[in-house]
Design a protein around this motif. Structure first.
Motif, short mmCIF file in Angstrom:
data_model
loop_
_atom_site.label_atom_id
_atom_site.label_comp_id
_atom_site.label_asym_id
_atom_site.label_seq_id
_atom_site.Cartn_x
_atom_site.Cartn_y
_atom_site.Cartn_z
N PRO A 196 0.82 -1.21 0.00
CA PRO A 196 0.00 0.00 0.00
C PRO A 196 0.85 1.26 0.00
CG PRO A 196 0.03 -1.01 2.18
CD PRO A 196 0.68 -1.98 1.24
N ALA A 197 2.15 1.12 0.29
CA ALA A 197 3.05 2.27 0.30
C ALA A 197 3.68 2.50 -1.06
CB ALA A 197 4.13 2.07 1.35
N ALA A 198 3.30 1.71 -2.07
CA ALA A 198 3.89 1.85 -3.38
C ALA A 198 3.60 3.23 -3.95
CB ALA A 198 3.35 0.77 -4.33
N PRO A 199 4.58 3.85 -4.64
CA PRO A 199 4.36 5.19 -5.18
C PRO A 199 3.32 5.20 -6.28
CG PRO A 199 6.42 4.26 -6.00
CD PRO A 199 5.92 3.32 -4.94
N GLN A 200 2.57 6.28 -6.35
CA GLN A 200 1.55 6.47 -7.37
C GLN A 200 2.04 7.55 -8.33
OE1 GLN A 200 -1.32 4.45 -7.41
NE2 GLN A 200 -0.12 3.45 -5.80
N ALA A 201 2.73 7.13 -9.37
CA ALA A 201 3.29 8.07 -10.34
C ALA A 201 3.45 7.35 -11.67
CB ALA A 201 4.63 8.62 -9.86
N ALA A 202 3.72 8.12 -12.72
CA ALA A 202 3.90 7.53 -14.04
C ALA A 202 4.88 8.38 -14.84
CB ALA A 202 2.56 7.45 -14.78
N VAL A 203 5.55 7.73 -15.78
CA VAL A 203 6.36 8.46 -16.74
C VAL A 203 5.49 8.75 -17.96
CG1 VAL A 203 8.55 7.47 -15.95
CG2 VAL A 203 7.24 6.29 -17.73
N PRO A 204 5.90 9.68 -18.83
CA PRO A 204 5.08 10.01 -19.99
C PRO A 204 4.75 8.79 -20.85
CG PRO A 204 6.80 11.63 -19.70
CD PRO A 204 7.10 10.52 -18.73
N GLU A 205 3.60 8.81 -21.46
CA GLU A 205 3.17 7.70 -22.31
C GLU A 205 4.18 7.49 -23.43
OE1 GLU A 205 -0.73 6.38 -25.00
OE2 GLU A 205 -0.73 8.27 -23.84
N GLY A 206 4.47 6.22 -23.70
CA GLY A 206 5.42 5.89 -24.76
C GLY A 206 6.87 6.03 -24.36
N THR A 207 7.13 6.18 -23.06
CA THR A 207 8.50 6.36 -22.56
C THR A 207 8.85 5.24 -21.58
OG1 THR A 207 8.46 8.77 -22.76
CG2 THR A 207 10.00 7.85 -21.17
N ARG A 208 10.06 4.74 -21.67
CA ARG A 208 10.59 3.80 -20.67
C ARG A 208 11.89 4.39 -20.13
NH1 ARG A 208 11.16 -2.59 -21.88
NH2 ARG A 208 8.90 -2.28 -22.07
#
Length: 261
Positions: A16-28
């Protein structure tokens, strides 16, 4: 062993402590932890990153962020910088951040007396990697000056340019990358370079929102550290024999680890 490793990863993703974030779509994004002179592990990790990236959908934007501390402690600091100046990951955007050990290395170059401190946390190994013979084994001012002068003659100009042009932070979507971390309560755009390279306990103990999830190195642990507000990727390569990269893809994250034979 595999089952235990899978269980740890599963626990991280379900935490439940996992971060809630994302990198831009189509990016690794691949964020590489502290290397500290372990060119051998960096070679292996680059092989793993290339193989992993080959499985990405066609057209994926590939980014590698090196989190700093390329030098000191391990025995091949020069070799690490040689590799970073090459093109080990063709087709990648490359971001090289400045760690506190690069900061210390540059300080020694301009203020040889600082070698009195620097040599006790890995500076001698760095000097040896460049072939410096005038090693300051005694804390005498003349010895540090002689070592600095010999290093200046031996160091390739491209290495000095690399060190002089390192950045202190980078952002991708909901993630903020810095070597050491950030000062709590300070907007990300107003962080002091010294904090980004050197901060430790104040940052590590903070449980508040930094504005973005901070990806950092600087503080070694046997396994990557995942918190709601930060991810630590320094697995102590110079002493544990494990160099780790965080892989960010959309809202997902995972780890690649190169281990010594």
């Amino acid at each position: 062993m595999f089952k235990q490793a899978f269980s740890r990863l599963q626990a991280v993703f379900q935490s439940p402590a996992a971060p809630q974030a994302a990198v831009p779509e189509g990016t690794r994004v691949y964020a590489v932890g502290d290397i500290h002179g372990r060119a051998d592990l960096l070679d292996r990790l680059h092989d793993m990153i290339r193989a992993d990236a080959a499985q990405a959908p066609e057209g994926t934007r590939l980014v590698v962020v090196y989190l700093g501390d390329y030098v000191d402690r391990g025995m091949d600091s020069k070799g690490v910088i040689d590799r970073l100046l090459g093109t080990p990951l063709p087709g990648f955007e490359v971001v090289s951040l400045k760690g506190n050990h690069e900061d210390a290395f540059l300080k020694f170059m301009s203020e040889p007396a600082f070698g009195r401190e620097w040599k006790y946390y890995g500076g001698l190994e760095t000097l040896m990697s460049y072939g410096v013979r005038a090693l300051p084994l005694k804390d005498e001012p003349e010895a540090f000056i002689a070592a600095r002068d010999e290093l200046a003659e031996l160091m390739p100009e491209a290495h000095r340019t690399f060190l002089d042009t390192l950045r202190v932070s980078h952002e991708e979507g909901g993630y903020f990358f810095a070597h050491a971390g950030v000062a709590p309560g300070v907007p990300l755009g107003e962080q002091a370079p010294e904090d980004l390279m050197w901060i430790r306990d104040e940052f590590l103990q903070a449980d508040g929102d930094f504005g973005k999830v901070v990806v950092h190195g600087h503080t070694p642990e046997e396994e990557p550290v995942v918190r709601r507000n930060r991810i630590g990727v320094d697995t102590g390569a110079y002493i544990t024999g494990t160099l780790t990269a965080l892989v960010l893809d959309g809202q997902d994250y995972r780890f690649l680890s190169a281990r010594q034979a």
